[in-house]
Write a protein that holds these residues in place. Structure first.
Motif, PDB file in Angstrom:
ATOM      1  N   ARG A 163       0.816  -1.220   0.000  1.00  0.00           N
ATOM      2  CA  ARG A 163       0.000   0.000   0.000  1.00  0.00           C
ATOM      3  C   ARG A 163       0.849   1.269   0.000  1.00  0.00           C
ATOM      4  N   GLY A 164       2.126   1.154   0.348  1.00  0.00           N
ATOM      5  CA  GLY A 164       2.955   2.348   0.322  1.00  0.00           C
ATOM      6  C   GLY A 164       3.966   2.392   1.449  1.00  0.00           C
ATOM      7  N   TYR A 165       4.495   3.589   1.644  1.00  0.00           N
ATOM      8  CA  TYR A 165       5.596   3.840   2.588  1.00  0.00           C
ATOM      9  C   TYR A 165       4.997   4.040   3.977  1.00  0.00           C
ATOM     10  N   ALA A 166       5.208   3.077   4.906  1.00  0.00           N
ATOM     11  CA  ALA A 166       4.529   3.186   6.202  1.00  0.00           C
ATOM     12  C   ALA A 166       5.128   2.238   7.234  1.00  0.00           C
ATOM     13  N   ILE A 172      23.859  -0.213   1.619  1.00  0.00           N
ATOM     14  CA  ILE A 172      22.663  -0.955   1.222  1.00  0.00           C
ATOM     15  C   ILE A 172      21.808  -0.100   0.293  1.00  0.00           C
ATOM     16  N   THR A 173      21.306  -0.704  -0.777  1.00  0.00           N
ATOM     17  CA  THR A 173      20.372  -0.035  -1.683  1.00  0.00           C
ATOM     18  C   THR A 173      18.958  -0.501  -1.361  1.00  0.00           C
ATOM     19  N   PRO A 174      18.162   0.340  -0.701  1.00  0.00           N
ATOM     20  CA  PRO A 174      16.810  -0.073  -0.333  1.00  0.00           C
ATOM     21  C   PRO A 174      15.800   0.288  -1.421  1.00  0.00           C
ATOM     22  N   VAL A 175      14.922  -0.661  -1.756  1.00  0.00           N
ATOM     23  CA  VAL A 175      13.910  -0.457  -2.795  1.00  0.00           C
ATOM     24  C   VAL A 175      12.555  -0.880  -2.234  1.00  0.00           C
ATOM     25  N   TRP A 176      11.554  -0.026  -2.398  1.00  0.00           N
ATOM     26  CA  TRP A 176      10.205  -0.355  -1.935  1.00  0.00           C
ATOM     27  C   TRP A 176       9.405  -1.015  -3.052  1.00  0.00           C
ATOM     28  N   VAL A 177       8.459  -1.848  -2.658  1.00  0.00           N
ATOM     29  CA  VAL A 177       7.487  -2.408  -3.593  1.00  0.00           C
ATOM     30  C   VAL A 177       6.141  -1.768  -3.286  1.00  0.00           C
ATOM     31  N   VAL A 178       5.493  -1.209  -4.319  1.00  0.00           N
ATOM     32  CA  VAL A 178       4.194  -0.575  -4.130  1.00  0.00           C
ATOM     33  C   VAL A 178       3.241  -0.979  -5.245  1.00  0.00           C
ATOM     34  N   LYS A 179       1.954  -0.916  -4.958  1.00  0.00           N
ATOM     35  CA  LYS A 179       0.945  -1.126  -5.981  1.00  0.00           C
ATOM     36  C   LYS A 179       0.908   0.088  -6.907  1.00  0.00           C
ATOM     37  N   PRO A 180       0.384  -0.096  -8.127  1.00  0.00           N
ATOM     38  CA  PRO A 180       0.362   1.043  -9.060  1.00  0.00           C
ATOM     39  C   PRO A 180      -0.303   2.280  -8.470  1.00  0.00           C
TER      40      PRO A 180
END
Length: 736
Positions: free
Chosen positions: A381-384, A401-409
């Protein structure tokens, strides 16, 4: 007549409350529970002291070093004063009414040993009565008898926990539990042989918890060789009995070989490389103790048992393996013959999905990027939440470290500037899941995800579990909502670390998710900000202005939880009427649960404009907590976070009993609330109008609540998580 229940305790804080609650029948005054804290490193010692403080029948002994189950039992036996002793494992529990039934049977028959039945409770919810339960009834047993009169008792479970033993009888025999594995067999078999008065209770009194992880005897290793010394002790005891033991020698010998076969044939006991040596010890035991004239058993249900006996006697390990191979082939053939299946038509997957799957498989064959980390929260759902707090600390303490988030469109527009992300379902998404080293989430990743060797997972969860979670939900079908618990546990098996916010969470997580992770008792990373900056006046003023709180108004953050018995969100009180009664100097910030798709309920319902502000879509609940003056909730975990701000909390519990019965809870919120509790709208209004929520009594309740549920929130939880997972440091947990 009195009964002493001896409970050695070690690393079972998720189960010990149920164990003791099941034993402490309030109607049995002549009962004592001796709990031996075997230097447990978790919260067991504190839990035992809690029980002892409120029930004088509980006596606690804290050991300064870990001595093991057998020696802890001996310590408990030396402390016991009851006429009878019952050795109870601390992760198991008694059935309802069992203690009374055992107590009455002991008073009625006055045996040396009372044997009662048990059932196994499996992690998936199944409960099965012992497979030897027919021995209690076939043939019908007299009230009291000897082993010679009923030798089948020797075939019952050889554990200590399914027996109540006359204490003086046990002490006179001089038997003591030994150290190591199988510590009870050298006590439980001899007492049956020596007893002049045996009795049976054909009732399931004990629930043996078949844990997924943690059972000592299901741990592969050399400790299983302890079994030989234990059985040597039994035969030494029989030799001391002289001719009186002759009627039992053949049966006891067969039981010994049966147990040793169980150990060597199970895959989770002896290492494959050690099995030849274990077999040689079996052969030595066989030839040392085989009774004169002994004939190998040939039961119909075990046609190869006699062949195994002959191979063991001859120390013919290769011959033993041939017998086992033949047995395995026959069993496999029978299973295939019985299995009648139909091959259903497989739907053809869309070419796009098939291409993604192949791409993901290809990426999993490429090397893992040791510096790539995946972050996600609330099903993309997002950054939380906790992952966001850990992400920020990673950028500070682990810049490599390279941090990557996964989010819905749909969540792309909510991502903060400078935060790198991939969109779920994209090629970048599959490549990132396949190649990343680290994974941080507050829920599980999808089922299709395959955890590669070398990948590391941190599960943060997203709230202190007032409600039942994981496997604990199986007893509450409304809350479980047809959940696939097997799939849940398979997903949870991917965790390497699990964050616990407080001792209650640790207990609940261990029960609900019995997997092989390391528990990080570090506090909640998302609460660091509340602890360190929650009272920043400048920040608070800015946030109130952004949300739209008028100057001088009392801002009530209303954050109710989800109710499994409701199909859609429905306020539990008339929000418009309550706000009108509170007056113009109160503003309600409505934060509906994220399960509900709500655009602007305040406008849709016609509530007073500017007095009810819908903040359901606000990106940060921490911002809302800081901006508010008081929290209004029901059973949401937000209360545990908000307690760190030391601001008033009001609980609206108009349906507590319904919620408790349909969802299940881990503690009685009504007995230990964080502030004022209201059960009607009038009481709710009164809590604010009379300022009861700001009273000294409410502050005292809040302080007690904070001490119990926020002991590790010190502003450094995210740092501890990063140091443990990303930097590999063995960080100390906060003090209990």
């Amino acid at each position: 007549m009195s009964l002493s229940v001896i409970v050695p305790v070690h690393k079972v804080q998720g189960y010990i409350r149920q164990c003791l609650d099941s034993i402490l029948d309030p109607d049995i005054p002549n009962l004592e529970v001796i709990a031996v804290d075997d230097h447990s490193p978790d919260g067991c010692g504190e839990i035992l002291d809690e029980f002892a403080e409120r029930d004088p029948r509980v006596r606690v002994r804290h050991l300064e070093e870990n001595v093991g189950l057998g020696h802890a039992r001996n310590i408990g036996l030396d402390m016991a004063t009851g006429d009878y002793v019952w050795f109870f494992d601390s992760d198991d529990h008694a059935t309802e009414g069992a203690v009374r039934a055992i107590y009455d049977r002991l008073a009625e028959t006055r045996p040396d040993v009372l044997v009662f039945d048990y059932a196994r409770s499996y992690w998936n919810g199944k409960v099965k009565r012992s497979i030897i339960n027919h021995l209690f009834r076939e043939p019908p047993a007299p009230d009291v008898f000897t082993l010679e009169e009923r030798p089948s008792v020797l075939e019952m479970m050889m554990t200590a926990w399914n027996k109540a033993i006359r204490r003086e009888f046990l002490l006179d025999l001089g038997l003591r539990f030994s150290g190591g594995y199988y510590e009870d067999v050298n006590v439980t078999y001899p007492i049956l042989m020596a007893a002049e008065r045996l009795s049976l209770l054909d009732r399931v009194c004990y629930i043996y918890r078949q844990r997924r992880h943690g059972a000592i005897t299901k741990t592969t290793g050399a400790k299983h060789f302890d079994a030989f010394a234990q059985y040597d002790r039994i035969f030494e005891f029989m030799d001391g009995m002289g001719p009186a033991a002759d009627p039992f020698r053949n049966l006891m010998f067969d039981r010994t070989i049966w147990h040793l076969l169980v150990i060597i044939e199970r895959e989770d006991r002896v290492h494959e490389s050690e099995k030849p040596r274990f077999f040689a010890e079996m052969s030595a035991t066989y030839n040392r103790h085989e009774p004169e004239g002994h004939v190998p058993p040939e039961p119909e249900d075990k046609p190869y048992l006699a062949d195994k006996h002959r191979a063991i006697k001859a120390n013919d390990y290769k011959g033993f393996l041939r017998v086992r191979a033949t047995e395995s082939r026959v069993k496999t053939t029978k299973r295939r013959t019985r299995k009648v299946g139909r091959l259903g038509k497989r739907g053809v997957r869309a070419s796009k999905e098939l291409a993604k799957d192949r791409y993901y498989q290809m990426q999993r064959k490429l090397p893992i990027d040791e510096n790539l980390a995946v972050f996600a929260a609330y099903w993309y759902r997002g950054y939380a939440c906790n992952p966001a707090a850990i992400y920020e600390k990673v950028r500070e303490l682990a810049p490599h470290i390279t941090p990557v988030w996964v989010v819905k469109p749909g969540a792309r527009s909510t991502m903060p500037d400078g935060v790198e992300y991939v969109v779920a379902g994209s090629a970048d998404y599959y490549r990132t899941l396949a190649r990343a080293k680290y994974f941080v989430n507050n829920v599980n990743f999808p089922d299709f995800y395959v955890k590669r060797p070398g990948q590391v997972h941190l599960m943060t969860q997203h709230g202190t579990p007032l409600k039942k979670m994981g496997l604990d939900q199986m007893e509450y079908p409304v809350g479980a909502n047809d959940m696939d618990f097997k799939a849940l546990i398979q997903r949870s098996d991917r965790w390497d670390f699990l964050v616990s916010s407080n001792p209650l969470s640790t207990e609940a997580w261990q029960r609900g998710f019995p997997c092989g992770y390391e528990m990080l008792e570090i506090g909640y990373p998302r609460n660091d900000r509340l602890v360190t900056a929650g009272h920043d006046a400048e920040q608070r003023a800015r946030l109130r202005d952004e949300v739209g709180v008028p100057d001088g108004a009392t801002a009530i953050l209303y954050a109710p939880t989800h109710r499994d018995y409701q199909r859609r969100y429905s306020p539990m009180f008339d929000i418009g009427r309550v706000v009108e009664q509170l007056g113009d100097d109160h503003v309600l910030l409505l934060r509906a649960h994220y399960y509900y798709k709500i655009k602007n309920m305040a406008a849709d319902m016609g509530w007073p404009e500017g007095r009810v502000i819908d903040v359901s879509r606000h990106p940060s609940v921490e911002d809302l907590m800081i901006a508010s003056d008081v929290l209004l909730t029901d059973y949401s975990s937000v209360m545990f976070d908000y307690a760190n701000l030391d601001k008033p909390i009001v609980i609206y519990a108009n349906d507590w009993e319904t919620y408790r019965l349909t969802r299940g809870v881990n503690f009685d919120l009504m007995a230990t609330p964080p502030g004022v509790v209201a059960t009607t709208e009038d009481e709710l209004v009164e809590a604010f109008v009379s300022r009861a929520a700001w009273s000294d009594a409410a502050a005292k309740d809040r302080a007690d609540f904070q001490a119990r549920f926020c002991p590790w929130d010190d502003g450094h939880a995210a740092e501890r998580a990063v140091r443990r997972m990303f930097l590999g440091e063995k960080i100390p947990n906060p003090p209990r």
